[in-house]
Enzyme design. Sequence first.
Site, PDB file in Angstrom:
ATOM      1  N   THR A  41      -1.484  -4.622  -5.631  1.00  0.00           N
ATOM      2  CA  THR A  41      -0.201  -5.302  -5.504  1.00  0.00           C
ATOM      3  C   THR A  41       0.507  -5.485  -6.845  1.00  0.00           C
ATOM      4  O   THR A  41      -0.077  -5.341  -7.920  1.00  0.00           O
ATOM      5  CB  THR A  41      -0.378  -6.698  -4.881  1.00  0.00           C
ATOM      6  OG1 THR A  41      -1.089  -7.537  -5.813  1.00  0.00           O
ATOM      7  CG2 THR A  41      -1.156  -6.627  -3.586  1.00  0.00           C
ATOM      8  N   TYR A  42       1.769  -5.830  -6.708  1.00  0.00           N
ATOM      9  CA  TYR A  42       2.596  -6.327  -7.815  1.00  0.00           C
ATOM     10  C   TYR A  42       2.587  -7.846  -7.733  1.00  0.00           C
ATOM     11  O   TYR A  42       2.576  -8.400  -6.623  1.00  0.00           O
ATOM     12  CB  TYR A  42       4.036  -5.882  -7.573  1.00  0.00           C
ATOM     13  CG  TYR A  42       4.626  -4.901  -8.556  1.00  0.00           C
ATOM     14  CD1 TYR A  42       3.846  -3.988  -9.223  1.00  0.00           C
ATOM     15  CD2 TYR A  42       5.997  -4.889  -8.778  1.00  0.00           C
ATOM     16  CE1 TYR A  42       4.414  -3.077 -10.089  1.00  0.00           C
ATOM     17  CE2 TYR A  42       6.580  -3.983  -9.636  1.00  0.00           C
ATOM     18  CZ  TYR A  42       5.781  -3.076 -10.292  1.00  0.00           C
ATOM     19  OH  TYR A  42       6.348  -2.170 -11.145  1.00  0.00           O
ATOM     20  N   ARG A 100      10.690  -4.169  -1.374  1.00  0.00           N
ATOM     21  CA  ARG A 100      11.777  -4.838  -2.089  1.00  0.00           C
ATOM     22  C   ARG A 100      11.202  -5.789  -3.118  1.00  0.00           C
ATOM     23  O   ARG A 100      11.641  -5.844  -4.261  1.00  0.00           O
ATOM     24  CB  ARG A 100      12.674  -5.609  -1.100  1.00  0.00           C
ATOM     25  CG  ARG A 100      13.920  -6.205  -1.743  1.00  0.00           C
ATOM     26  CD  ARG A 100      14.524  -7.304  -0.883  1.00  0.00           C
ATOM     27  NE  ARG A 100      13.687  -8.510  -0.863  1.00  0.00           N
ATOM     28  CZ  ARG A 100      13.982  -9.608  -0.185  1.00  0.00           C
ATOM     29  NH1 ARG A 100      15.075  -9.642   0.559  1.00  0.00           N
ATOM     30  NH2 ARG A 100      13.173 -10.660  -0.217  1.00  0.00           N
ATOM     31  N   TYR A 140       6.993  -6.369   9.434  1.00  0.00           N
ATOM     32  CA  TYR A 140       6.870  -7.798   9.710  1.00  0.00           C
ATOM     33  C   TYR A 140       6.824  -8.058  11.212  1.00  0.00           C
ATOM     34  O   TYR A 140       7.851  -8.067  11.884  1.00  0.00           O
ATOM     35  CB  TYR A 140       8.029  -8.558   9.056  1.00  0.00           C
ATOM     36  CG  TYR A 140       8.025  -8.369   7.560  1.00  0.00           C
ATOM     37  CD1 TYR A 140       7.275  -9.208   6.747  1.00  0.00           C
ATOM     38  CD2 TYR A 140       8.694  -7.299   6.975  1.00  0.00           C
ATOM     39  CE1 TYR A 140       7.211  -8.992   5.375  1.00  0.00           C
ATOM     40  CE2 TYR A 140       8.637  -7.075   5.608  1.00  0.00           C
ATOM     41  CZ  TYR A 140       7.897  -7.925   4.826  1.00  0.00           C
ATOM     42  OH  TYR A 140       7.822  -7.698   3.470  1.00  0.00           O
ATOM     43  N   HIS A 144      10.699 -11.894   9.218  1.00  0.00           N
ATOM     44  CA  HIS A 144      10.735 -12.109   7.773  1.00  0.00           C
ATOM     45  C   HIS A 144      11.635 -13.304   7.492  1.00  0.00           C
ATOM     46  O   HIS A 144      12.639 -13.521   8.194  1.00  0.00           O
ATOM     47  CB  HIS A 144      11.292 -10.846   7.099  1.00  0.00           C
ATOM     48  CG  HIS A 144      11.246 -10.890   5.606  1.00  0.00           C
ATOM     49  ND1 HIS A 144      12.178 -11.570   4.850  1.00  0.00           N
ATOM     50  CD2 HIS A 144      10.382 -10.318   4.724  1.00  0.00           C
ATOM     51  CE1 HIS A 144      11.887 -11.425   3.565  1.00  0.00           C
ATOM     52  NE2 HIS A 144      10.805 -10.673   3.464  1.00  0.00           N
ATOM     53  N   ALA A 147      15.184 -12.476   7.606  1.00  0.00           N
ATOM     54  CA  ALA A 147      15.695 -11.733   8.764  1.00  0.00           C
ATOM     55  C   ALA A 147      16.450 -12.658   9.723  1.00  0.00           C
ATOM     56  O   ALA A 147      16.085 -13.821   9.906  1.00  0.00           O
ATOM     57  CB  ALA A 147      14.548 -11.052   9.499  1.00  0.00           C
ATOM     58  N   ASP A 153      13.989  -7.038  11.950  1.00  0.00           N
ATOM     59  CA  ASP A 153      12.867  -6.441  11.231  1.00  0.00           C
ATOM     60  C   ASP A 153      12.521  -5.067  11.797  1.00  0.00           C
ATOM     61  O   ASP A 153      12.168  -4.150  11.047  1.00  0.00           O
ATOM     62  CB  ASP A 153      11.645  -7.362  11.304  1.00  0.00           C
ATOM     63  CG  ASP A 153      11.789  -8.591  10.422  1.00  0.00           C
ATOM     64  OD1 ASP A 153      12.253  -8.443   9.280  1.00  0.00           O
ATOM     65  OD2 ASP A 153      11.435  -9.688  10.875  1.00  0.00           O
ATOM     66  N   PHE A 211      -0.169 -20.099   2.917  1.00  0.00           N
ATOM     67  CA  PHE A 211       0.318 -18.726   2.839  1.00  0.00           C
ATOM     68  C   PHE A 211       1.114 -18.385   4.102  1.00  0.00           C
ATOM     69  O   PHE A 211       2.188 -17.784   4.043  1.00  0.00           O
ATOM     70  CB  PHE A 211      -0.880 -17.781   2.667  1.00  0.00           C
ATOM     71  CG  PHE A 211      -0.524 -16.364   2.340  1.00  0.00           C
ATOM     72  CD1 PHE A 211       0.687 -16.031   1.757  1.00  0.00           C
ATOM     73  CD2 PHE A 211      -1.419 -15.335   2.624  1.00  0.00           C
ATOM     74  CE1 PHE A 211       1.006 -14.725   1.445  1.00  0.00           C
ATOM     75  CE2 PHE A 211      -1.112 -14.014   2.330  1.00  0.00           C
ATOM     76  CZ  PHE A 211       0.111 -13.710   1.742  1.00  0.00           C
ATOM     77  N   HIS A 260      -5.908  -2.471   7.899  1.00  0.00           N
ATOM     78  CA  HIS A 260      -5.712  -2.670   6.462  1.00  0.00           C
ATOM     79  C   HIS A 260      -6.090  -4.112   6.127  1.00  0.00           C
ATOM     80  O   HIS A 260      -5.481  -5.056   6.635  1.00  0.00           O
ATOM     81  CB  HIS A 260      -4.244  -2.417   6.099  1.00  0.00           C
ATOM     82  CG  HIS A 260      -3.959  -2.483   4.634  1.00  0.00           C
ATOM     83  ND1 HIS A 260      -4.379  -1.522   3.746  1.00  0.00           N
ATOM     84  CD2 HIS A 260      -3.287  -3.412   3.896  1.00  0.00           C
ATOM     85  CE1 HIS A 260      -3.974  -1.836   2.522  1.00  0.00           C
ATOM     86  NE2 HIS A 260      -3.324  -2.980   2.587  1.00  0.00           N
ATOM     87  N   ARG A 266     -11.809 -10.824  -2.845  1.00  0.00           N
ATOM     88  CA  ARG A 266     -13.037 -11.498  -2.414  1.00  0.00           C
ATOM     89  C   ARG A 266     -13.654 -10.602  -1.341  1.00  0.00           C
ATOM     90  O   ARG A 266     -13.189 -10.591  -0.209  1.00  0.00           O
ATOM     91  CB  ARG A 266     -12.725 -12.891  -1.874  1.00  0.00           C
ATOM     92  CG  ARG A 266     -12.129 -13.815  -2.936  1.00  0.00           C
ATOM     93  CD  ARG A 266     -11.522 -15.038  -2.313  1.00  0.00           C
ATOM     94  NE  ARG A 266     -10.892 -15.889  -3.299  1.00  0.00           N
ATOM     95  CZ  ARG A 266      -9.995 -16.830  -3.011  1.00  0.00           C
ATOM     96  NH1 ARG A 266      -9.625 -17.024  -1.754  1.00  0.00           N
ATOM     97  NH2 ARG A 266      -9.465 -17.562  -3.959  1.00  0.00           N
TER      98      ARG A 266
END
Length: 289
Positions: A41-42, A100, A140, A144, A147, A153, A211, A260, A266
């Site tokens: 990830t970024y 994005r 999504y 989102h 959205a 989405d 989250f 995925h 972890r």
Amino acid sequence: MSVPPRISFEFFPPRSLEASFKLWETVQMLAPLKPGFVSVTYGAGGTTRKLTHEAVTAIGKNFGLNVAAHLTCVDATRAETLEIAGQYAEAGVTELVALRGDAPKGAERFTPHPDGFASSVELIEALAATGKFTLRVGAYPEPHPDAADAMADVRWLKRKFQAGASSAITQFFFEADTFLRFRDACVKEGITGPILPGILPIENWDGTKRFAARCGTAVPAGLDDRFAAAKAEGRSDALSVDLCVDLCRRLMAEGVEDLHFYTLNRPYLSRDVCLAMGIEAQAGLVRVA
């Protein structure tokens, strides 16, 4: 006996020496399960561009895995973003997860750079035009935060595929029906590309709820009580694995062939879920110098 699913894993780049050890432990534990690909990830707001590049190239070199690098268009010009993509191509990276990206820290909403890509679709079109990458994108199954509604989405995902995406990976969800309804809506809209469900083994229930709130993910009634009871009895991990295996099996029963996993660096729960579904570790897969 059913055929085990194809799997992939997501990691995030380390920001400290301790985090580096944790990432390498995670990769070493999960690599023998032979994922079709792994992604890195970024950070929010594109804050880990250099770290992401280092992690992607190191994982590919040392573990022989097919690594997909996340690439966003936050706080960067078009030229800068395409330069980063070019650096990945030069390093032998052939897959990107084009997103994005989230708003930078302190900002309420995503605002395009004046000279940058205004959306994920623009980014995907530009990357596809290079002819250098297989492009995966985000999806999504629940609306989102930006959205207007759930169908927005779906329609936006269709535009991503039309722009050059080869597959999509969803945000995590708790119930199989959430994904299945989304998949059905995508098919009805004419989307034919593969959509991989994003699976989050629950390492920390309180953190997962926070989250979920940020992502707009609905939390099923009763999970609070189940995790409270499991915590009191010292079996939180066992409950997490059971819930995740049940979710995966329900998806597979409805024709899903790819899963995925969001590992959060972890590895233990993701490994245990995969083993419970009949995915066997391959002996002899070792890190190379």
